[in-house]
Design an enzyme around this catalytic site. Structure first.
Site, PDB file in Angstrom:
ATOM      1  N   ARG A 102       1.224  -1.775   0.005  1.00 45.39           N
ATOM      2  CA  ARG A 102       0.371   0.063  -0.116  1.00 45.39           C
ATOM      3  C   ARG A 102       1.219   1.257  -0.582  1.00 45.39           C
ATOM      4  NH1 ARG A 102      -1.732   2.321   4.194  1.00 45.39           N
ATOM      5  NH2 ARG A 102      -2.730  -0.112   5.438  1.00 45.39           N
ATOM      6  N   TYR A 155     -17.234  15.188 -15.086  1.00 50.13           N
ATOM      7  CA  TYR A 155     -17.615  14.210 -15.304  1.00 50.13           C
ATOM      8  C   TYR A 155     -18.792  13.794 -14.164  1.00 50.13           C
ATOM      9  CZ  TYR A 155     -17.230   8.933 -14.655  1.00 50.13           C
ATOM     10  OH  TYR A 155     -17.465   7.541 -14.290  1.00 50.13           O
ATOM     11  N   ASP A 227      -7.742  17.783 -14.292  1.00 45.88           N
ATOM     12  CA  ASP A 227      -8.479  16.065 -14.870  1.00 45.88           C
ATOM     13  C   ASP A 227      -8.567  15.568 -16.685  1.00 45.88           C
ATOM     14  OD1 ASP A 227     -10.094  13.935 -15.773  1.00 45.88           O
ATOM     15  OD2 ASP A 227     -11.545  13.721 -14.173  1.00 45.88           O
ATOM     16  N   LYS A 252      -8.613   5.556 -19.091  1.00 42.87           N
ATOM     17  CA  LYS A 252      -9.367   5.135 -20.295  1.00 42.87           C
ATOM     18  C   LYS A 252      -8.213   5.071 -21.497  1.00 42.87           C
ATOM     19  CE  LYS A 252     -13.159   6.105 -18.454  1.00 42.87           C
ATOM     20  NZ  LYS A 252     -13.857   7.453 -17.810  1.00 42.87           N
TER      21      LYS A 252
END
Ligand SMILES: *Cc1c(COP(=O)(O)O)cnc(C)c1O
Length: 448
Positions: A102, A155, A227, A252
């Site tokens: 992590r 978004y 973004d 994407k």
């Protein structure tokens, strides 16, 4: 102790600054920082190289034991404590030594280095999704009582996060039209800490006045987070224009094969360390196997983007000439009104094309049914063409009036243009539109 020292100490101890304190409080973080994290085995070619070369080579873990040409996948969740591990704890630099996955893992560092090279950043953090990247970044770089300005057409997931959760967490939010610089400036309050915008909007591909936004952000001491999902770094590197943090849904274009979800944030080591520390607490890290997929996908990013862009530009052009099409939304077309972004992207606008079909939503639905190559599905940025309609997907929660307000008119189709052969795509689109004509002719005959 002076006030300034007190503030520095607060931040050094990882506490949040006072509400209203903005970007300057972070500039007081003065610990020595190095780019990365990375090991001496991670390949770091010169940043002057082109996007294909960097996409292929940057970040590769060159394993000295096996001589493997590609990055090995380190599935281990934990790493032996060594002298350097204890030193890292002692010096507070646990991001730079493999300790626990992590916190960091050499496979994560490979893909982070590749993202950083492509976005021209000092450092990057990878996440399990774009939303994990966005939520973690916002919480890391704002504090309770802070105010954020974003766009009403961001978004959907981001919009919901801002509207539902930030308010609950004591952050204020104002939504504006991000193409109107006056509207953005008028929304600034004394406690405004962050601008959060997208380079190209969904689905109408409105372009952000990026340079002007960075200018007013500097003037008012506000962080800029962009973004960059729709454009990708081959079209636009926001950090080069003064943006502080760039985010992607790597689901994407960065990965590009519609087979995994991931997110990234990239920027200065200073901001990335803070985002990383928040990520440790939220737990949205990317697992090693997905890091491998993302790193592999990004090796062909520049190659894919070239094909996406060529195909999208050709389709936008063809649709703009077609009698069955009312309007095409695409930066490559002469009627595109957002010059500032167009200039920065210089012909590369990603692969999304939106357009309105004459005859409204019913006609558009028939067009979708007639298509043989593009698949009817949401998402974008994969090698396969995907087509969807905002009215029954991303904007289904709006009523007709609200849709009109945001510019989603009847018959609007969003096409994520893939990298199939352009002749095949063009003839498929053409037959799907002609098939519509036939339906109409039949209806006319039926009534005649
Ligand atoms: C898809 C998308 C996101 C969310 O990313 P996930 O990987 O689905 O969490 C955020 N921003 C934009 C612009 C997107 O297209």
């Amino acid at each position: 102790m002076t006030d300034k020292q007190k503030k520095t100490n607060l931040v050094a101890e990882g506490q949040m600054p006072q509400a209203g304190a903005k970007k300057t409080w972070m500039d007081q973080l003065n610990r020595k920082r190095v780019p990365g994290p990375r090991t001496t085995n991670h390949h770091t070619p010169s940043r002057d190289l082109g996007p294909s070369t960097l996409g292929i080579h940057a970040g590769t873990y060159q394993d000295p034991v096996s001589g493997a040409v590609g990055t090995p996948v380190f599935h281990s969740t934990t790493f032996l404590f060594q002298e350097k591990t204890y030193d890292a704890f002692f010096e507070g630099v646990t991001r730079d030594v493999p300790i626990y996955t992590r916190y960091g893992n050499p496979t994560q560092w490979s893909v982070q280095e590749k993202v950083a090279a492509l976005e021209n950043a000092e450092s990057a953090v990878v996440f399990s999704s774009g939303m994990a990247a966005i939520a973690t970044t916002i919480f890391a770089l704002m504090n309770r009582g802070g105010h954020i300005i974003s766009s009403y057409d961001v978004y959907g997931g981001t919009y919901n996060l801002l509207r539902e959760d930030l308010h609950q967490a004591g952050r204020e939010i104002t939504f504006v039209d991000s193409t109107k610089i006056d509207e953005i400036e008028a929304a600034i309050q004394p406690n405004t800490q962050m601008f959060l915008f997208e380079g190209l909007s969904n689905p109408l591909l409105k372009g952000l006045p990026l340079k002007s936004i960075c200018e007013i952000a500097r003037k008012h001491d506000i962080l800029v987070v962009i973004d960059n999902t729709f454009l990708s770094p081959t079209a636009l590197k926001p950090l080069d224009y003064g943006v502080d943090v760039v985010i992607h849904s790597a689901t994407k274009y960065l990965n590009g094969h519609s087979d995994m979800t991931a997110g990234v944030a990239a920027g200065s080591r200073k901001y990335m360390d803070r985002i990383w520390a928040q990520m440790l607490r939220f737990g949205g890290q990317l697992d090693p196997n997905s890091c491998f997929l993302l790193e592999r996908g990004m090796k062909t990013l520049a190659l894919r983007m070239k094909a996406h862009v060529e195909n999208a530009n050709a389709i936008a052009e063809a649709l703009s000439q077609h009698a069955e099409i009312k309007k095409v939304y695409h930066p490559s077309l002469p009627d595109y009104e957002f010059d500032e972004l167009k200039e920065l992207c210089n012909g590369h606008y990603g692969g999304v094309v939106s357009f309105e079909i004459k005859g409204g939503d019913a006609a558009a639905l028939r067009f979708l049914e007639n298509l043989k190559i593009p698949q009817v599905a949401t998402s974008l940025g994969g090698i396969e063409s995907l087509v969807s309609m905002p009215f029954n997907t991303s904007h289904s929660s709006l009523n007709d009036h609200q849709r009109q307000l945001v510019g989603i008119r009847p018959g609007l189709v969003r096409l994520s243009v893939g990298v199939e052969d352009i002749d095949d795509l063009l003839s498929d689109i053409s037959q799907a539109l002609i098939a519509q004509d036939e339906v109409k002719d039949k209806q006319v005959e039926a009534y005649a």
